[in-house]
Design a protein around this motif. Structure first.
Motif, PDB file in Angstrom:
ATOM      1  N   LEU A  19       0.838  -1.201   0.000  1.00  0.00           N
ATOM      2  CA  LEU A  19       0.000   0.000   0.000  1.00  0.00           C
ATOM      3  C   LEU A  19       0.872   1.250   0.000  1.00  0.00           C
ATOM      4  CD1 LEU A  19      -2.851   1.267   0.241  1.00  0.00           C
ATOM      5  CD2 LEU A  19      -2.560   1.160   2.735  1.00  0.00           C
ATOM      6  N   ARG A  20       2.000   1.161   0.700  1.00  0.00           N
ATOM      7  CA  ARG A  20       2.905   2.300   0.816  1.00  0.00           C
ATOM      8  C   ARG A  20       3.650   2.581  -0.485  1.00  0.00           C
ATOM      9  NH1 ARG A  20       4.999   0.744   5.166  1.00  0.00           N
ATOM     10  NH2 ARG A  20       6.741  -0.429   4.298  1.00  0.00           N
ATOM     11  N   THR A  21       3.968   1.530  -1.242  1.00  0.00           N
ATOM     12  CA  THR A  21       4.833   1.726  -2.411  1.00  0.00           C
ATOM     13  C   THR A  21       4.126   1.576  -3.749  1.00  0.00           C
ATOM     14  OG1 THR A  21       5.497  -0.616  -2.423  1.00  0.00           O
ATOM     15  CG2 THR A  21       6.839   0.905  -1.128  1.00  0.00           C
ATOM     16  N   SER A  22       2.962   0.961  -3.785  1.00  0.00           N
ATOM     17  CA  SER A  22       2.313   0.678  -5.066  1.00  0.00           C
ATOM     18  C   SER A  22       1.769   1.946  -5.703  1.00  0.00           C
ATOM     19  CB  SER A  22       1.184  -0.337  -4.872  1.00  0.00           C
ATOM     20  OG  SER A  22       0.560  -0.615  -6.108  1.00  0.00           O
ATOM     21  N   ALA A  23       2.131   2.171  -6.971  1.00  0.00           N
ATOM     22  CA  ALA A  23       1.655   3.347  -7.692  1.00  0.00           C
ATOM     23  C   ALA A  23       0.252   3.136  -8.249  1.00  0.00           C
ATOM     24  CB  ALA A  23       2.615   3.699  -8.828  1.00  0.00           C
ATOM     25  N   VAL A  24      -0.093   1.898  -8.577  1.00  0.00           N
ATOM     26  CA  VAL A  24      -1.388   1.593  -9.182  1.00  0.00           C
ATOM     27  C   VAL A  24      -2.212   0.828  -8.162  1.00  0.00           C
ATOM     28  CG1 VAL A  24      -2.572   0.523 -11.138  1.00  0.00           C
ATOM     29  CG2 VAL A  24      -0.264   1.459 -11.442  1.00  0.00           C
ATOM     30  N   LYS A  25      -3.084   1.537  -7.436  1.00  0.00           N
ATOM     31  CA  LYS A  25      -3.861   0.914  -6.379  1.00  0.00           C
ATOM     32  C   LYS A  25      -4.876  -0.088  -6.921  1.00  0.00           C
ATOM     33  CE  LYS A  25      -1.715   3.627  -3.533  1.00  0.00           C
ATOM     34  NZ  LYS A  25      -0.536   3.119  -2.802  1.00  0.00           N
ATOM     35  N   ALA A  26      -5.240   0.051  -8.186  1.00  0.00           N
ATOM     36  CA  ALA A  26      -6.211  -0.872  -8.771  1.00  0.00           C
ATOM     37  C   ALA A  26      -5.700  -2.305  -8.792  1.00  0.00           C
ATOM     38  CB  ALA A  26      -6.572  -0.423 -10.189  1.00  0.00           C
ATOM     39  N   HIS A  27      -4.383  -2.479  -8.723  1.00  0.00           N
ATOM     40  CA  HIS A  27      -3.794  -3.815  -8.764  1.00  0.00           C
ATOM     41  C   HIS A  27      -3.453  -4.336  -7.377  1.00  0.00           C
ATOM     42  CE1 HIS A  27      -2.258  -2.671 -13.062  1.00  0.00           C
ATOM     43  NE2 HIS A  27      -3.541  -2.989 -13.041  1.00  0.00           N
ATOM     44  N   LEU A  28      -3.856  -3.626  -6.344  1.00  0.00           N
ATOM     45  CA  LEU A  28      -3.396  -3.950  -4.998  1.00  0.00           C
ATOM     46  C   LEU A  28      -3.864  -5.321  -4.530  1.00  0.00           C
ATOM     47  CD1 LEU A  28      -1.611  -2.578  -2.916  1.00  0.00           C
ATOM     48  CD2 LEU A  28      -3.664  -1.597  -1.879  1.00  0.00           C
ATOM     49  N   VAL A  29      -5.101  -5.689  -4.804  1.00  0.00           N
ATOM     50  CA  VAL A  29      -5.618  -6.990  -4.375  1.00  0.00           C
ATOM     51  C   VAL A  29      -4.763  -8.120  -4.941  1.00  0.00           C
ATOM     52  CG1 VAL A  29      -7.528  -8.609  -4.642  1.00  0.00           C
ATOM     53  CG2 VAL A  29      -7.995  -6.258  -3.967  1.00  0.00           C
ATOM     54  N   THR A  30      -4.541  -8.086  -6.248  1.00  0.00           N
ATOM     55  CA  THR A  30      -3.756  -9.129  -6.895  1.00  0.00           C
ATOM     56  C   THR A  30      -2.327  -9.161  -6.379  1.00  0.00           C
ATOM     57  OG1 THR A  30      -5.097  -8.945  -8.901  1.00  0.00           O
ATOM     58  CG2 THR A  30      -2.945 -10.003  -9.116  1.00  0.00           C
ATOM     59  N   ARG A  31      -1.729  -7.989  -6.216  1.00  0.00           N
ATOM     60  CA  ARG A  31      -0.335  -7.932  -5.813  1.00  0.00           C
ATOM     61  C   ARG A  31      -0.121  -8.368  -4.369  1.00  0.00           C
ATOM     62  NH1 ARG A  31       1.783  -2.419  -8.954  1.00  0.00           N
ATOM     63  NH2 ARG A  31       1.556  -3.320 -11.060  1.00  0.00           N
ATOM     64  N   VAL A  32      -0.995  -7.943  -3.489  1.00  0.00           N
ATOM     65  CA  VAL A  32      -0.865  -8.361  -2.089  1.00  0.00           C
ATOM     66  C   VAL A  32      -1.043  -9.871  -1.982  1.00  0.00           C
ATOM     67  CG1 VAL A  32      -1.900  -8.213   0.212  1.00  0.00           C
ATOM     68  CG2 VAL A  32      -1.551  -6.136  -1.131  1.00  0.00           C
ATOM     69  N   THR A  33      -1.991 -10.408  -2.721  1.00  0.00           N
ATOM     70  CA  THR A  33      -2.210 -11.863  -2.712  1.00  0.00           C
ATOM     71  C   THR A  33      -0.960 -12.599  -3.166  1.00  0.00           C
ATOM     72  OG1 THR A  33      -4.580 -11.547  -3.141  1.00  0.00           O
ATOM     73  CG2 THR A  33      -3.657 -13.726  -3.594  1.00  0.00           C
ATOM     74  N   ARG A  34      -0.381 -12.169  -4.274  1.00  0.00           N
ATOM     75  CA  ARG A  34       0.837 -12.805  -4.785  1.00  0.00           C
ATOM     76  C   ARG A  34       1.997 -12.670  -3.816  1.00  0.00           C
ATOM     77  NH1 ARG A  34       2.412 -10.599 -10.539  1.00  0.00           N
ATOM     78  NH2 ARG A  34       4.325 -11.652  -9.884  1.00  0.00           N
ATOM     79  N   PHE A  35       2.168 -11.466  -3.273  1.00  0.00           N
ATOM     80  CA  PHE A  35       3.304 -11.190  -2.403  1.00  0.00           C
ATOM     81  C   PHE A  35       3.211 -11.992  -1.104  1.00  0.00           C
ATOM     82  CE2 PHE A  35       5.500  -7.879   0.428  1.00  0.00           C
ATOM     83  CZ  PHE A  35       6.770  -8.353   0.117  1.00  0.00           C
ATOM     84  N   ALA A  36       2.052 -11.977  -0.472  1.00  0.00           N
ATOM     85  CA  ALA A  36       1.890 -12.707   0.781  1.00  0.00           C
ATOM     86  C   ALA A  36       2.053 -14.213   0.569  1.00  0.00           C
ATOM     87  CB  ALA A  36       0.521 -12.410   1.390  1.00  0.00           C
ATOM     88  N   LYS A  37       1.468 -14.728  -0.505  1.00  0.00           N
ATOM     89  CA  LYS A  37       1.564 -16.168  -0.772  1.00  0.00           C
ATOM     90  C   LYS A  37       3.000 -16.577  -1.060  1.00  0.00           C
ATOM     91  CE  LYS A  37      -0.766 -19.844  -3.323  1.00  0.00           C
ATOM     92  NZ  LYS A  37      -1.901 -20.158  -4.228  1.00  0.00           N
ATOM     93  N   ASP A  38       3.731 -15.769  -1.817  1.00  0.00           N
ATOM     94  CA  ASP A  38       5.119 -16.108  -2.133  1.00  0.00           C
ATOM     95  C   ASP A  38       5.990 -16.045  -0.888  1.00  0.00           C
ATOM     96  OD1 ASP A  38       7.152 -16.785  -4.135  1.00  0.00           O
ATOM     97  OD2 ASP A  38       7.986 -14.818  -3.655  1.00  0.00           O
ATOM     98  N   ARG A  39       5.757 -15.050  -0.023  1.00  0.00           N
ATOM     99  CA  ARG A  39       6.528 -14.949   1.214  1.00  0.00           C
ATOM    100  C   ARG A  39       6.290 -16.163   2.111  1.00  0.00           C
ATOM    101  NH1 ARG A  39       5.511  -9.982   4.601  1.00  0.00           N
ATOM    102  NH2 ARG A  39       7.271 -10.897   5.727  1.00  0.00           N
TER     103      ARG A  39
END
Length: 221
Positions: free
Chosen positions: A54-74
């Protein structure tokens, strides 16, 4: 997660109902990692991942997909590091400052040239808000699509999961763990480079990747 929306009202950047999203994602990942992590651990990773992007993403419209990918990969990386998930392929982490250029190029090239025989991740010590457009363009020239990628912060779990950690101008930001192989590739930062210089950095990375794959006993394609 069809009940989730991307916020459009002033003062509500990102996800309109973040609590709903975070709860749903925690439930989803709790099912994926059942018997591996407690729900409290998954909830913490989900919240940390959401806050960071949320702090670094420039395109908030993609936040759901990106957070899902990032959390799952971590979480997958953490499970690998703990030996809870068997990993029969070498794992490489590419790290630069912004995760917007060099490390993204290296990850894409390594993934493509190893034909899936390598687990590849990338991260940034101070991630940018978006990828460098010149980098995306230069990679498209060789048939690699980076339009779905995004800068990710460097986290302890992905370092612990890596067999090889490759740094590119990020100094001592990467934690050091015994038993891992560390390399530092001296490459120019493409942030303000001309298209020709970005192509040169891309081609230098390809040479480094091929050498690394050879050292790992993986034939490049």
């Amino acid at each position: 997660m069809d009940q989730l929306e991307v916020g459009t009202r002033r003062g509500l950047p990102g996800i309109t109902y973040p609590e709903r999203f975070l709860h749903a994602l925690t439930d989803e990942l709790s099912a994926d990692f059942h018997g591996i992590f407690a729900s409290e651990t998954i909830e913490r990773y989900v919240l940390e991942s959401y806050t960071a992007l949320l702090r670094t993403s420039a395109v908030k419209a993609h936040l759901v997909t990106r957070v899902t990918r990032f959390a799952k990969d971590r979480l997958h990386a953490l499970a690998e590091a703990k030996g809870a998930i068997a990993q029969d392929r070498p794992s490489v982490l590419f790290v630069c400052v912004q995760n917007a250029g060099r490390s993204q190029m290296a990850a894409a090239i390594a993934a493509e040239r190893s034909s899936g025989r390598l687990v590849v991740r990338s991260a940034g010590s101070m991630p940018a808000t978006s990828l460098n457009p010149a980098v995306v363009s230069a990679m498209a020239e060789i048939g690699l699509d980076l339009t779905g990628e995004f800068p990710k912060p460097l986290t302890d779990d992905v370092v612990r999961a890596a067999d090889v950690v490759v740094t590119m101008g990020c100094g001592d930001a990467c934690p050091i763990y015994p038993g891992k192989h560390y390399e530092d590739w001296q490459l120019d930062d493409p942030e303000h480079a001309t298209p020709e210089d970005v192509r040169r950095v891309r081609d230098e990375i390809t040479v480094h990747v091929d050498r690394m794959l050879d050292q790992l006993g993986i034939a490049s394609v």
